[in-house]
Design a protein around this motif. Structure first.
Motif, short mmCIF file in Angstrom:
data_model
loop_
_atom_site.label_atom_id
_atom_site.label_comp_id
_atom_site.label_asym_id
_atom_site.label_seq_id
_atom_site.Cartn_x
_atom_site.Cartn_y
_atom_site.Cartn_z
N ARG A 24 0.82 -1.21 0.00
CA ARG A 24 0.00 0.00 0.00
C ARG A 24 0.86 1.27 0.00
N PHE A 25 1.90 1.26 0.84
CA PHE A 25 2.73 2.47 0.93
C PHE A 25 3.62 2.63 -0.30
N GLU A 26 4.06 1.51 -0.87
CA GLU A 26 4.83 1.58 -2.13
C GLU A 26 3.98 2.16 -3.25
N LYS A 27 2.76 1.64 -3.38
CA LYS A 27 1.89 2.08 -4.48
C LYS A 27 1.46 3.53 -4.33
N LYS A 28 1.35 3.98 -3.08
CA LYS A 28 0.98 5.38 -2.86
C LYS A 28 2.05 6.32 -3.41
N GLY A 29 3.30 5.83 -3.42
CA GLY A 29 4.39 6.66 -3.94
C GLY A 29 5.47 6.95 -2.91
N PHE A 30 5.34 6.36 -1.73
CA PHE A 30 6.38 6.56 -0.71
C PHE A 30 7.55 5.61 -0.97
N GLN A 31 8.69 5.96 -0.38
CA GLN A 31 9.90 5.17 -0.60
C GLN A 31 10.38 4.55 0.73
N MET A 73 9.72 -0.21 10.07
CA MET A 73 10.06 0.41 8.78
C MET A 73 10.24 1.91 8.91
N VAL A 74 11.08 2.46 8.04
CA VAL A 74 11.15 3.91 7.87
C VAL A 74 10.77 4.22 6.42
N TRP A 75 9.82 5.12 6.27
CA TRP A 75 9.33 5.52 4.94
C TRP A 75 9.57 7.00 4.73
N GLU A 76 9.79 7.36 3.46
CA GLU A 76 10.11 8.73 3.10
C GLU A 76 9.15 9.22 2.02
N GLY A 77 8.85 10.52 2.06
CA GLY A 77 8.02 11.09 0.99
C GLY A 77 7.37 12.38 1.43
N ASN A 78 6.71 13.01 0.47
CA ASN A 78 6.05 14.28 0.70
C ASN A 78 4.91 14.11 1.71
N ASN A 79 5.03 14.81 2.85
CA ASN A 79 3.98 14.73 3.89
C ASN A 79 3.71 13.32 4.40
N ILE A 143 11.48 7.13 -10.90
CA ILE A 143 10.02 7.38 -10.98
C ILE A 143 9.58 8.53 -10.09
N ASN A 144 10.42 8.92 -9.12
CA ASN A 144 10.00 9.95 -8.15
C ASN A 144 9.54 11.25 -8.81
N ARG A 145 10.08 11.57 -9.98
CA ARG A 145 9.67 12.83 -10.61
C ARG A 145 8.27 12.73 -11.22
N TRP A 146 7.69 11.54 -11.25
CA TRP A 146 6.32 11.36 -11.77
C TRP A 146 5.29 11.34 -10.64
N ILE A 147 5.74 11.40 -9.38
CA ILE A 147 4.82 11.26 -8.25
C ILE A 147 4.43 12.62 -7.65
#
Ligand code: DAT
Ligand code: MG
Length: 147
Positions: A24-31, A73-79, A143-147
């Motif tokens: 779920r977190f991968e598909k949302k766009g988080f890393q 886990m540690v996840w990274e991403g916008n907000n 892919i990050n520039r597409w998210i």
């Protein structure tokens, strides 16, 4: 980039939900920047849940979180801190919306499948409590520039 600490609790591991939750977190766009299956000992459990030490459910909470392996886990991403909290759903799974992890998979407030940091301060504190700097990997995905 913002980071948060997420953890599949012992009930989620026992119910084979690690893959579903990571997905779920991968598909949302988080890393994902760090992850490990581990046992939490009494000391770590008490530190992690220190804000709840005076609550009536504290002992139950510590017993539960130390009762079997967790997937930290540690996840990274916008907000990521607040978006991950909404993807988890309300603390009580019976009140959590469908489409959230707790809303889709949980029924009891004690065993609510997933933990997630609730603020920038708690994210910093919890990441440091569970991970060494060397376990967190800084890398770029095209892919990050597409998210
Ligand atoms: P959250 O995990 O949504 O951040 P919290 O920080 O208020 O919720 O509580 C931490 C955990 O403690 C929660 O995931 C499950 C447990 N808990 C909270 N309220 C409880 C209650 N009234 N009875 C039993 N366990 C409770
Ligand atoms: Mg909390």
């Amino acid at each position: 980039m913002e980071r948060t600490f997420l953890m599949v609790k012992p009930d989620g591991v026992q119910r084979n939900l690690i893959g579903e939750i990571v997905s779920r977190f991968e598909k949302k766009g988080f890393q994902l920047v760090g992850a490990k299956l581990m046992m939490i000992d009494q000391g770590l459990a008490e530190k992690h849940y220190q804000e709840h030490k005076d609550k009536p459910f504290f002992n139950e909470l510590v017993d539960f979180i130390t009762s079997g392996p967790v997937f930290a886990m540690v996840w990274e991403g916008n907000n990521v801190i607040s978006v991950a909290r909404s993807m988890m759903g309300k603390t009580n799974p019976q009140e959590a919306a469908s489409g959230t992890v707790r809303g889709d998979y949980g029924l009891s407030v004690g065993m609510n499948i997933i933990h997630g940091s609730d603020s920038l301060e708690s994210a910093k504190r919890e990441i440091a409590l569970f991970f060494n700097e060397t376990e967190l990997i800084d890398y770029k995905k095209e892919i990050n520039r597409w998210i």
